[in-house]
Write a protein that holds these residues in place. Sequence first.
Motif, PDB file in Angstrom:
ATOM      1  N   ASP A   1       0.849  -1.179   0.000  1.00 15.58           N
ATOM      2  CA  ASP A   1       0.000   0.000   0.000  1.00 15.58           C
ATOM      3  C   ASP A   1       0.889   1.234   0.000  1.00 15.58           C
ATOM      4  O   ASP A   1       2.122   1.130  -0.033  1.00 15.58           O
ATOM      5  N   THR A   2       0.271   2.387   0.030  1.00 15.42           N
ATOM      6  CA  THR A   2       1.016   3.637  -0.031  1.00 15.42           C
ATOM      7  C   THR A   2       2.057   3.729   1.082  1.00 15.42           C
ATOM      8  O   THR A   2       3.221   4.062   0.837  1.00 15.42           O
TER       9      THR A   2
ATOM     10  N   ILE B   1       4.269   5.123  -8.226  1.00 12.30           N
ATOM     11  CA  ILE B   1       5.138   3.958  -8.413  1.00 12.30           C
ATOM     12  C   ILE B   1       4.333   2.664  -8.351  1.00 12.30           C
ATOM     13  O   ILE B   1       4.546   1.753  -9.157  1.00 12.30           O
ATOM     14  N   LEU B   2       3.401   2.571  -7.418  1.00 14.96           N
ATOM     15  CA  LEU B   2       2.573   1.368  -7.313  1.00 14.96           C
ATOM     16  C   LEU B   2       1.756   1.162  -8.594  1.00 14.96           C
ATOM     17  O   LEU B   2       1.669   0.040  -9.099  1.00 14.96           O
ATOM     18  N   ARG B   3       1.186   2.232  -9.129  1.00 13.51           N
ATOM     19  CA  ARG B   3       0.437   2.124 -10.395  1.00 13.51           C
ATOM     20  C   ARG B   3       1.354   1.682 -11.530  1.00 13.51           C
ATOM     21  O   ARG B   3       0.988   0.832 -12.350  1.00 13.51           O
ATOM     22  N   LEU B   4       2.547   2.242 -11.582  1.00  8.82           N
ATOM     23  CA  LEU B   4       3.505   1.890 -12.627  1.00  8.82           C
ATOM     24  C   LEU B   4       3.895   0.412 -12.544  1.00  8.82           C
ATOM     25  O   LEU B   4       3.917  -0.295 -13.548  1.00  8.82           O
TER      26      LEU B   4
ATOM     27  N   VAL C   1     -10.864   0.871  -4.848  1.00  5.37           N
ATOM     28  CA  VAL C   1     -10.868   2.292  -4.493  1.00  5.37           C
ATOM     29  C   VAL C   1      -9.513   2.759  -3.972  1.00  5.37           C
ATOM     30  O   VAL C   1      -8.978   3.774  -4.419  1.00  5.37           O
ATOM     31  N   ARG C   2      -8.945   2.024  -3.029  1.00  9.68           N
ATOM     32  CA  ARG C   2      -7.685   2.439  -2.401  1.00  9.68           C
ATOM     33  C   ARG C   2      -6.485   1.840  -3.137  1.00  9.68           C
ATOM     34  O   ARG C   2      -6.612   0.878  -3.872  1.00  9.68           O
TER      35      ARG C   2
ATOM     36  N   GLU D   1       3.547  10.352  -0.412  1.00  4.44           N
ATOM     37  CA  GLU D   1       2.411   9.470  -0.704  1.00  4.44           C
ATOM     38  C   GLU D   1       2.031   9.521  -2.184  1.00  4.44           C
ATOM     39  O   GLU D   1       1.731   8.486  -2.786  1.00  4.44           O
ATOM     40  N   LYS D   2       2.086  10.701  -2.770  1.00  6.64           N
ATOM     41  CA  LYS D   2       1.772  10.843  -4.193  1.00  6.64           C
ATOM     42  C   LYS D   2       2.772  10.065  -5.044  1.00  6.64           C
ATOM     43  O   LYS D   2       2.392   9.353  -5.973  1.00  6.64           O
TER      44      LYS D   2
END
Length: 76
Positions: free
Chosen positions: A24-25, A52-55, A68-69, A46-47
């Motif tokens: 998670d973040t 990075i997690l999306r990438l 959602v999260r 956090e941004k």
Amino acid sequence: MTDVPQTHEGVVAKAVEALGGIWDTQRAVTTLRDSGHEPADQRAAEKEARRILRLLASKGALVKIDPVRAIYRSAV
């Protein structure tokens, strides 16, 4: 031999590969801070972590498990 600085993505990717599990973040922020990357503030950290997690998810290293999260699991 000199150490080559790693990108933020590389740091988190290496940790995901080594540790697996749920990401998670906050876990990504902690991983970045532990490797010496200090952001301007918590919101910026956090941004960057969510980016990075999306990438990593787009590259197949993570799978989003919450619609959602920003919660992912290792794909390995």
